[in-house]
Write a protein that holds these residues in place. Structure first.
Motif, PDB file in Angstrom:
ATOM      1  N   GLU A   1      -0.130   7.287  10.462  1.00 58.95           N
ATOM      2  CA  GLU A   1      -1.061   7.388  11.589  1.00 58.95           C
ATOM      3  C   GLU A   1      -2.422   6.954  11.054  1.00 58.95           C
ATOM      4  O   GLU A   1      -2.864   7.422  10.023  1.00 58.95           O
ATOM      5  CB  GLU A   1      -1.122   8.824  12.098  1.00 58.95           C
ATOM      6  N   PHE A   2      -3.065   6.047  11.749  1.00 64.15           N
ATOM      7  CA  PHE A   2      -4.308   5.485  11.226  1.00 64.15           C
ATOM      8  C   PHE A   2      -5.483   5.663  12.164  1.00 64.15           C
ATOM      9  O   PHE A   2      -6.618   5.531  11.766  1.00 64.15           O
ATOM     10  CB  PHE A   2      -4.124   4.003  10.883  1.00 64.15           C
ATOM     11  N   ALA A   3      -5.227   5.947  13.420  1.00 65.06           N
ATOM     12  CA  ALA A   3      -6.297   6.187  14.396  1.00 65.06           C
ATOM     13  C   ALA A   3      -5.687   6.969  15.551  1.00 65.06           C
ATOM     14  O   ALA A   3      -4.555   6.696  15.957  1.00 65.06           O
ATOM     15  CB  ALA A   3      -6.888   4.876  14.899  1.00 65.06           C
ATOM     16  N   GLU A   4      -6.428   7.910  16.065  1.00 65.45           N
ATOM     17  CA  GLU A   4      -5.921   8.734  17.158  1.00 65.45           C
ATOM     18  C   GLU A   4      -5.537   7.864  18.348  1.00 65.45           C
ATOM     19  O   GLU A   4      -6.313   7.037  18.811  1.00 65.45           O
ATOM     20  CB  GLU A   4      -6.981   9.751  17.576  1.00 65.45           C
TER      21      GLU A   4
ATOM     22  N   GLU B   1      -0.665   3.275  18.334  1.00 62.43           N
ATOM     23  CA  GLU B   1       0.786   3.323  18.197  1.00 62.43           C
ATOM     24  C   GLU B   1       1.361   2.162  17.404  1.00 62.43           C
ATOM     25  O   GLU B   1       2.461   2.253  16.888  1.00 62.43           O
ATOM     26  CB  GLU B   1       1.435   3.372  19.571  1.00 62.43           C
ATOM     27  N   GLU B   2       0.629   1.038  17.332  1.00 65.90           N
ATOM     28  CA  GLU B   2       1.145  -0.105  16.585  1.00 65.90           C
ATOM     29  C   GLU B   2       0.012  -0.842  15.893  1.00 65.90           C
ATOM     30  O   GLU B   2      -1.158  -0.692  16.236  1.00 65.90           O
ATOM     31  CB  GLU B   2       1.944  -1.048  17.479  1.00 65.90           C
ATOM     32  N   ILE B   3       0.402  -1.646  14.916  1.00 61.45           N
ATOM     33  CA  ILE B   3      -0.563  -2.366  14.091  1.00 61.45           C
ATOM     34  C   ILE B   3       0.098  -3.652  13.599  1.00 61.45           C
ATOM     35  O   ILE B   3       1.330  -3.743  13.557  1.00 61.45           O
ATOM     36  CB  ILE B   3      -1.036  -1.459  12.921  1.00 61.45           C
ATOM     37  N   ASN B   4      -0.696  -4.633  13.251  1.00 60.41           N
ATOM     38  CA  ASN B   4      -0.189  -5.902  12.737  1.00 60.41           C
ATOM     39  C   ASN B   4      -0.124  -5.838  11.210  1.00 60.41           C
ATOM     40  O   ASN B   4      -1.127  -5.569  10.561  1.00 60.41           O
ATOM     41  CB  ASN B   4      -1.110  -7.045  13.177  1.00 60.41           C
ATOM     42  N   LEU B   5       1.060  -6.066  10.639  1.00 54.14           N
ATOM     43  CA  LEU B   5       1.208  -6.119   9.187  1.00 54.14           C
ATOM     44  C   LEU B   5       0.662  -7.461   8.716  1.00 54.14           C
ATOM     45  O   LEU B   5       1.262  -8.500   8.983  1.00 54.14           O
ATOM     46  CB  LEU B   5       2.670  -5.946   8.793  1.00 54.14           C
TER      47      LEU B   5
ATOM     48  N   THR C   1      -5.625  -3.783  13.183  1.00 56.98           N
ATOM     49  CA  THR C   1      -5.693  -3.954  14.632  1.00 56.98           C
ATOM     50  C   THR C   1      -6.867  -4.897  14.856  1.00 56.98           C
ATOM     51  O   THR C   1      -7.454  -5.406  13.900  1.00 56.98           O
ATOM     52  CB  THR C   1      -5.957  -2.616  15.359  1.00 56.98           C
ATOM     53  N   ASP C   2      -7.261  -5.081  16.092  1.00 59.95           N
ATOM     54  CA  ASP C   2      -8.432  -5.917  16.348  1.00 59.95           C
ATOM     55  C   ASP C   2      -9.725  -5.199  15.958  1.00 59.95           C
ATOM     56  O   ASP C   2     -10.779  -5.810  15.897  1.00 59.95           O
ATOM     57  CB  ASP C   2      -8.472  -6.374  17.805  1.00 59.95           C
ATOM     58  N   LYS C   3      -9.648  -3.891  15.642  1.00 56.93           N
ATOM     59  CA  LYS C   3     -10.845  -3.122  15.318  1.00 56.93           C
ATOM     60  C   LYS C   3     -10.900  -2.601  13.890  1.00 56.93           C
ATOM     61  O   LYS C   3     -11.985  -2.428  13.348  1.00 56.93           O
ATOM     62  CB  LYS C   3     -10.980  -1.933  16.267  1.00 56.93           C
ATOM     63  N   ILE C   4      -9.745  -2.318  13.269  1.00 57.56           N
ATOM     64  CA  ILE C   4      -9.758  -1.743  11.926  1.00 57.56           C
ATOM     65  C   ILE C   4      -8.703  -2.390  11.034  1.00 57.56           C
ATOM     66  O   ILE C   4      -7.715  -2.938  11.518  1.00 57.56           O
ATOM     67  CB  ILE C   4      -9.513  -0.211  11.943  1.00 57.56           C
ATOM     68  N   SER C   5      -8.939  -2.288   9.727  1.00 58.27           N
ATOM     69  CA  SER C   5      -7.957  -2.680   8.719  1.00 58.27           C
ATOM     70  C   SER C   5      -7.644  -1.452   7.877  1.00 58.27           C
ATOM     71  O   SER C   5      -8.529  -0.640   7.616  1.00 58.27           O
ATOM     72  CB  SER C   5      -8.507  -3.773   7.800  1.00 58.27           C
ATOM     73  N   ILE C   6      -6.392  -1.339   7.468  1.00 55.42           N
ATOM     74  CA  ILE C   6      -5.999  -0.249   6.580  1.00 55.42           C
ATOM     75  C   ILE C   6      -5.116  -0.809   5.473  1.00 55.42           C
ATOM     76  O   ILE C   6      -4.528  -1.889   5.614  1.00 55.42           O
ATOM     77  CB  ILE C   6      -5.238   0.879   7.317  1.00 55.42           C
ATOM     78  N   TYR C   7      -5.046  -0.074   4.376  1.00 54.83           N
ATOM     79  CA  TYR C   7      -4.102  -0.391   3.317  1.00 54.83           C
ATOM     80  C   TYR C   7      -2.974   0.626   3.368  1.00 54.83           C
ATOM     81  O   TYR C   7      -3.209   1.811   3.599  1.00 54.83           O
ATOM     82  CB  TYR C   7      -4.775  -0.352   1.943  1.00 54.83           C
ATOM     83  N   ILE C   8      -1.765   0.155   3.165  1.00 51.83           N
ATOM     84  CA  ILE C   8      -0.599   1.015   3.072  1.00 51.83           C
ATOM     85  C   ILE C   8      -0.404   1.297   1.587  1.00 51.83           C
ATOM     86  O   ILE C   8      -0.362   0.371   0.774  1.00 51.83           O
ATOM     87  CB  ILE C   8       0.672   0.331   3.644  1.00 51.83           C
TER      88      ILE C   8
ATOM     89  N   VAL D   1       3.623   2.988  14.338  1.00 50.97           N
ATOM     90  CA  VAL D   1       3.342   4.148  13.498  1.00 50.97           C
ATOM     91  C   VAL D   1       4.672   4.862  13.260  1.00 50.97           C
ATOM     92  O   VAL D   1       5.456   5.057  14.177  1.00 50.97           O
ATOM     93  CB  VAL D   1       2.325   5.090  14.181  1.00 50.97           C
ATOM     94  N   GLY D   2       4.948   5.196  12.002  1.00 51.61           N
ATOM     95  CA  GLY D   2       6.192   5.863  11.640  1.00 51.61           C
ATOM     96  C   GLY D   2       7.328   4.920  11.290  1.00 51.61           C
ATOM     97  O   GLY D   2       8.367   5.352  10.795  1.00 51.61           O
ATOM     98  N   GLN D   3       7.135   3.623  11.518  1.00 50.47           N
ATOM     99  CA  GLN D   3       8.180   2.642  11.205  1.00 50.47           C
ATOM    100  C   GLN D   3       8.293   2.455   9.697  1.00 50.47           C
ATOM    101  O   GLN D   3       7.302   2.391   8.982  1.00 50.47           O
ATOM    102  CB  GLN D   3       7.853   1.305  11.875  1.00 50.47           C
ATOM    103  N   ILE D   4       9.527   2.323   9.217  1.00 48.35           N
ATOM    104  CA  ILE D   4       9.772   2.045   7.804  1.00 48.35           C
ATOM    105  C   ILE D   4       9.631   0.544   7.600  1.00 48.35           C
ATOM    106  O   ILE D   4      10.303  -0.243   8.267  1.00 48.35           O
ATOM    107  CB  ILE D   4      11.179   2.515   7.400  1.00 48.35           C
ATOM    108  N   ILE D   5       8.749   0.155   6.678  1.00 54.99           N
ATOM    109  CA  ILE D   5       8.511  -1.278   6.456  1.00 54.99           C
ATOM    110  C   ILE D   5       9.028  -1.763   5.100  1.00 54.99           C
ATOM    111  O   ILE D   5       9.027  -2.942   4.827  1.00 54.99           O
ATOM    112  CB  ILE D   5       7.019  -1.628   6.603  1.00 54.99           C
ATOM    113  N   GLY D   6       9.424  -0.832   4.244  1.00 57.27           N
ATOM    114  CA  GLY D   6       9.921  -1.220   2.933  1.00 57.27           C
ATOM    115  C   GLY D   6      10.487  -0.018   2.196  1.00 57.27           C
ATOM    116  O   GLY D   6      10.437   1.113   2.682  1.00 57.27           O
ATOM    117  N   GLU D   7      11.050  -0.304   0.993  1.00 57.51           N
ATOM    118  CA  GLU D   7      11.634   0.755   0.179  1.00 57.51           C
ATOM    119  C   GLU D   7      11.267   0.567  -1.287  1.00 57.51           C
ATOM    120  O   GLU D   7      11.138  -0.568  -1.760  1.00 57.51           O
ATOM    121  CB  GLU D   7      13.156   0.743   0.310  1.00 57.51           C
TER     122      GLU D   7
END
Length: 78
Positions: free
Chosen positions: A9-12, A15-19, A41-48, A69-75
């Motif tokens: 979760e990155f912002a209240e 629900e989705e973000i661009n990898l 997103t169009d407003k913020i960047s985050i690091y995983i 948010v909550g999606q598994i993107i790697g292992e």
């Protein structure tokens, strides 16, 4: 042991973000807390961050994918 890399979760209300990009490749060694991918997103960047020490064993979402948010993107194998 296998650890899942999950979109946090990155912002209240968001629900989705661009990898945007993976900062590591399959087979790379990572430490817990290392930045391993960048998303925006169009407003913020985050690091995983890596959830554990180990080796990136699978990439389940590609660069430029829209991920939830909550999606598994790697292992990571630890």
């Amino acid at each position: 042991m296998k650890y899942e890399i999950v979109i946090p979760e990155f912002a209240e209300g968001a629900e989705e973000i661009n990898l945007r990009q993976w900062l590591v490749a399959i087979g790379d060694t990572v430490k817990k807390g290392d930045n391993i991918a960048e998303a925006a997103t169009d407003k913020i960047s985050i690091y995983i961050e890596s959830p554990a020490d180990g080796i990136l064993s699978a990439i389940l979402a590609q660069e430029d994918d829209r991920v939830l948010v909550g999606q598994i993107i790697g292992e990571i194998e630890g």
